[in-house]
Structures are given as C-alpha cells and as structure tokens.
Design a protein around this motif. Structure first.
Motif, PDB file in Angstrom:
ATOM      1  N   ASP A 129       4.360 -28.312 -30.099  1.00  0.00           N
ATOM      2  CA  ASP A 129       4.223 -28.167 -28.643  1.00  0.00           C
ATOM      3  C   ASP A 129       3.897 -29.502 -27.987  1.00  0.00           C
ATOM      4  N   MET A 130       3.061 -30.296 -28.620  1.00  0.00           N
ATOM      5  CA  MET A 130       2.650 -31.568 -28.020  1.00  0.00           C
ATOM      6  C   MET A 130       3.665 -32.686 -28.246  1.00  0.00           C
ATOM      7  N   PHE A 131       4.274 -32.736 -29.434  1.00  0.00           N
ATOM      8  CA  PHE A 131       5.096 -33.891 -29.794  1.00  0.00           C
ATOM      9  C   PHE A 131       6.595 -33.632 -29.788  1.00  0.00           C
ATOM     10  N   GLY A 132       7.025 -32.389 -29.715  1.00  0.00           N
ATOM     11  CA  GLY A 132       8.455 -32.094 -29.690  1.00  0.00           C
ATOM     12  C   GLY A 132       9.162 -32.657 -30.907  1.00  0.00           C
ATOM     13  N   GLU A 133      10.215 -33.438 -30.661  1.00  0.00           N
ATOM     14  CA  GLU A 133      11.015 -34.018 -31.746  1.00  0.00           C
ATOM     15  C   GLU A 133      10.423 -35.312 -32.304  1.00  0.00           C
ATOM     16  N   THR A 134       9.514 -35.943 -31.574  1.00  0.00           N
ATOM     17  CA  THR A 134       8.933 -37.222 -32.008  1.00  0.00           C
ATOM     18  C   THR A 134       7.654 -36.938 -32.778  1.00  0.00           C
ATOM     19  N   LEU A 135       7.818 -36.437 -33.993  1.00  0.00           N
ATOM     20  CA  LEU A 135       6.669 -36.033 -34.796  1.00  0.00           C
ATOM     21  C   LEU A 135       6.043 -37.235 -35.501  1.00  0.00           C
ATOM     22  N   PRO A 136       4.754 -37.455 -35.287  1.00  0.00           N
ATOM     23  CA  PRO A 136       4.089 -38.579 -35.939  1.00  0.00           C
ATOM     24  C   PRO A 136       3.896 -38.322 -37.438  1.00  0.00           C
ATOM     25  N   ALA A 137       3.583 -39.376 -38.171  1.00  0.00           N
ATOM     26  CA  ALA A 137       3.111 -39.200 -39.541  1.00  0.00           C
ATOM     27  C   ALA A 137       1.776 -38.461 -39.441  1.00  0.00           C
ATOM     28  N   GLN A 138       1.453 -37.688 -40.466  1.00  0.00           N
ATOM     29  CA  GLN A 138       0.252 -36.868 -40.356  1.00  0.00           C
ATOM     30  C   GLN A 138      -0.331 -36.565 -41.730  1.00  0.00           C
ATOM     31  N   THR A 139      -1.639 -36.545 -41.787  1.00  0.00           N
ATOM     32  CA  THR A 139      -2.343 -36.141 -42.996  1.00  0.00           C
ATOM     33  C   THR A 139      -3.342 -35.061 -42.622  1.00  0.00           C
ATOM     34  N   LEU A 140      -3.369 -33.981 -43.410  1.00  0.00           N
ATOM     35  CA  LEU A 140      -4.333 -32.907 -43.231  1.00  0.00           C
ATOM     36  C   LEU A 140      -5.373 -33.044 -44.343  1.00  0.00           C
ATOM     37  N   ILE A 141      -6.636 -33.072 -43.945  1.00  0.00           N
ATOM     38  CA  ILE A 141      -7.720 -33.184 -44.914  1.00  0.00           C
ATOM     39  C   ILE A 141      -8.617 -31.948 -44.785  1.00  0.00           C
ATOM     40  N   PRO A 142      -8.628 -31.090 -45.810  1.00  0.00           N
ATOM     41  CA  PRO A 142      -9.567 -29.961 -45.805  1.00  0.00           C
ATOM     42  C   PRO A 142     -10.996 -30.469 -45.992  1.00  0.00           C
ATOM     43  N   VAL A 143     -11.910 -29.929 -45.208  1.00  0.00           N
ATOM     44  CA  VAL A 143     -13.312 -30.349 -45.295  1.00  0.00           C
ATOM     45  C   VAL A 143     -14.217 -29.120 -45.300  1.00  0.00           C
TER      46      VAL A 143
END
Length: 162
Positions: A129-143
């Motif tokens: 919803d926020m980035f549309g087609e321009t998806l940034p690199a991303q890391t998910l860290i469970p905490v």
C-alpha cells in the motif's frame, strides 16, 4: 623523480579525477533507486520487498529511527494490524518531514514481536500500500519485545534525499 613514481602519481591523479562528480550535470533521474531482483533467485515482490536496491552515489542518505504504532497522542492499539498500519503512517509522516517520498526509501528493517506466518499478510499489504511497485530492500527481525511492552511492531528506514 623515478619513472615508477611518476606513473604512480599520474595513475593516482587519473583515479582521483574519475571520482569527481560535477553537480551541474546531475538530474533528478540520477537520484533514482535501482531495484535488483535477479531472475535466478526467488522473486520477493509478492511478499512486499526487493532483493537489492542500489543507491546512486550522488545521493545523501537519511536514517529514520524505528516508527512504532503509536498515534499522535502516544496511544497504542493492542491489535497488531492496527499498529502496523499506524507505524507505516508514522513512517510516511517522517518522510514528509524530510521532503521525501516512499520511492526514495532504499531499505526497511522491521521488528515483529512474537512473529509467526499469520502476520506476513498484514505486513505485505501495508508495504505494498505504501510503496506500490517500488519495493525497498527489507529485513524482518523477530523479537521477543520492543522498547515498551504494548509495542508489537516497529519499522526503520534508509532514505535517499534529492
């Protein structure tokens, strides 16, 4: 001066001048992120991120601290989906404060308390919803927990500034 020393000096000057950037020739297109999703790797775009993002060397970087799901009064909903939506709204507000847009975000790091696969749909929907087609690199860290006990989600960003 020896022949070898002269070659080193000339070579060094050539290398130094190759790195000089003339700001008068820069255009807005020079400051676009380059999204890289190699075809021989898993396609991450359905999950709301890109494999890699190249930041132009002429860009200035800004680092946005982790944005949680607090509203403007500091209140936190106990609902994960509500916190994620608010955190991305807060990130958008921080971008506005920098004079930046979502397509200038190169990298996100998200922190999820007690992560499980059921939370991925909420995360993916909000990123798309926020980035549309321009998806940034991303890391998910469970905490196990974040700064304050009711926080369930936090997102930080690296942004290029024009």
């Amino acid at each position: 001066m020896s022949h070898a020393t002269r070659h080193l000096l000339i070579g060094g000057l050539i290398i130094m001048t190759m790195g000089v950037f003339n700001t008068a020739t820069a255009s807005e297109n020079d400051l676009k992120l380059t999204i890289v999703n190699p075809h021989n790797l898993y396609d991450p775009t359905p999950n709301g991120y890109s494999t890699a993002v190249i930041v132009p060397r002429e860009a200035r970087l800004a680092y946005i601290s982790g944005q949680g799901g607090q509203d403007s009064t500091g209140a936190l909903s106990p609902d994960f989906a509500v916190q994620v939506k608010q955190a991305y709204a807060n990130l958008h507000t921080a971008l506005d404060g920098l004079g930046a847009k979502p397509d200038q975000v190169a990298k996100l790091t998200v922190f999820v308390v007690d992560h499980d696969m059921s939370k991925l749909e909420v995360l993916t929907r909000n990123v798309k919803d926020m980035f549309g087609e321009t998806l940034p690199a991303q890391t998910l860290i469970p905490v196990p927990k974040l700064a304050i006990d009711p926080m369930l989600f936090e997102v930080e960003a690296v942004v290029i500034l024009k």
